[in-house]
Design a protein around this motif. Structure first.
Motif, PDB file in Angstrom:
ATOM      1  N   ILE A   1       0.840  -1.241   0.001  1.00  0.00           N
ATOM      2  CA  ILE A   1       0.021   0.187   0.003  1.00  0.00           C
ATOM      3  C   ILE A   1       0.837   1.159   0.091  1.00  0.00           C
ATOM      4  N   PHE A   2       0.713   1.999  -0.992  1.00  0.00           N
ATOM      5  CA  PHE A   2       1.635   3.284  -1.182  1.00  0.00           C
ATOM      6  C   PHE A   2       0.752   4.476  -1.729  1.00  0.00           C
ATOM      7  N   TYR A   3       1.626   5.602  -1.841  1.00  0.00           N
ATOM      8  CA  TYR A   3       1.087   6.597  -2.520  1.00  0.00           C
ATOM      9  C   TYR A   3       2.019   7.006  -3.785  1.00  0.00           C
ATOM     10  N   LYS A   4       1.410   7.295  -4.778  1.00  0.00           N
ATOM     11  CA  LYS A   4       1.965   7.878  -6.226  1.00  0.00           C
ATOM     12  C   LYS A   4       1.295   8.835  -6.786  1.00  0.00           C
ATOM     13  N   ASN A   5       1.861  10.150  -7.164  1.00  0.00           N
ATOM     14  CA  ASN A   5       1.020  11.147  -7.574  1.00  0.00           C
ATOM     15  C   ASN A   5      -0.067  11.421  -6.695  1.00  0.00           C
ATOM     16  N   ASN A   6       0.174  11.386  -5.423  1.00  0.00           N
ATOM     17  CA  ASN A   6      -0.724  11.831  -4.485  1.00  0.00           C
ATOM     18  C   ASN A   6      -2.014  10.852  -4.566  1.00  0.00           C
ATOM     19  N   LEU A   7      -2.006   9.657  -4.992  1.00  0.00           N
ATOM     20  CA  LEU A   7      -3.218   8.976  -5.024  1.00  0.00           C
ATOM     21  C   LEU A   7      -2.715   7.567  -4.302  1.00  0.00           C
ATOM     22  N   GLU A   8      -3.583   7.185  -3.517  1.00  0.00           N
ATOM     23  CA  GLU A   8      -3.309   5.609  -2.629  1.00  0.00           C
ATOM     24  C   GLU A   8      -3.548   4.587  -3.794  1.00  0.00           C
ATOM     25  N   HIS A   9      -2.560   3.637  -3.699  1.00  0.00           N
ATOM     26  CA  HIS A   9      -2.299   2.630  -4.653  1.00  0.00           C
ATOM     27  C   HIS A   9      -2.119   1.219  -3.857  1.00  0.00           C
ATOM     28  N   ILE A  10      -2.678   0.161  -4.337  1.00  0.00           N
ATOM     29  CA  ILE A  10      -2.494  -1.177  -3.367  1.00  0.00           C
ATOM     30  C   ILE A  10      -1.896  -1.991  -4.710  1.00  0.00           C
ATOM     31  N   ALA A  11      -0.738  -2.552  -4.569  1.00  0.00           N
ATOM     32  CA  ALA A  11      -0.307  -3.561  -5.371  1.00  0.00           C
ATOM     33  C   ALA A  11      -0.252  -5.046  -4.864  1.00  0.00           C
ATOM     34  N   ILE A  12      -0.446  -5.804  -5.608  1.00  0.00           N
ATOM     35  CA  ILE A  12      -0.411  -7.430  -5.174  1.00  0.00           C
ATOM     36  C   ILE A  12       0.327  -8.200  -6.102  1.00  0.00           C
ATOM     37  N   TYR A  13       1.305  -8.824  -5.482  1.00  0.00           N
ATOM     38  CA  TYR A  13       2.367  -9.471  -5.912  1.00  0.00           C
ATOM     39  C   TYR A  13       2.485 -11.057  -5.625  1.00  0.00           C
TER      40      TYR A  13
END
Length: 132
Positions: A46-58
């Motif tokens: 869970i992180f922020y990029k370009n001021n938007l919250e993202h969730i990435a699943i690996y």
């Protein structure tokens, strides 16, 4: 309170495998406030990029299987936004990319305060509607 502040500063202490980190860095340059979670059969960031919250699943082998971006309603494609507004006030919207297939999940609240989840294809077609 002390433990809460420590967690904010240090994170949750979960470290993914090196291959997951490498894949993450290739896919999400400039990500900030990254927090990793170890689920039994995958890693979640869970992180922020370009001021938007993202969730990435690996996957455990470092393959990006899905990511989601919490979107302000202004960021929704116009056809999706317009179709959602017919159903009610937009409460939340998420773009989902799973296997290079884009979908938009929109939660709306109607005049009677009933909430519904709407799933749209990237072409703007309503795929699913579910009461919450």
């Amino acid at each position: 309170m002390k433990n809460f502040l420590r967690k904010v500063v240090e994170g949750n202490g979960v470290s993914p495998s090196e291959i997951c980190l490498q894949s993450f860095n290739e896919n999400f340059k400039d990500a900030v406030n990254i927090e990793w979670f170890n689920k039994s059969d995958y890693f979640e960031a869970i992180f922020y990029k370009n001021n938007l919250e993202h969730i990435a699943i690996y996957s455990l082998t470092g393959i990006l299987t899905e990511y989601r971006v919490n979107l302000p309603s202004d960021y929704l494609p116009e056809p999706i936004k317009n179709k959602a507004l017919v159903k009610g006030e937009i409460m939340n919207s998420v773009m989902r990319n799973k296997g290079n297939m884009l979908e938009y999940e929109v939660i709306v609240r109607d005049k009677e305060s009933n909430r519904n989840q709407l799933i749209f294809s990237d072409a703007g077609n309503l795929i699913e509607e579910q009461k919450l």
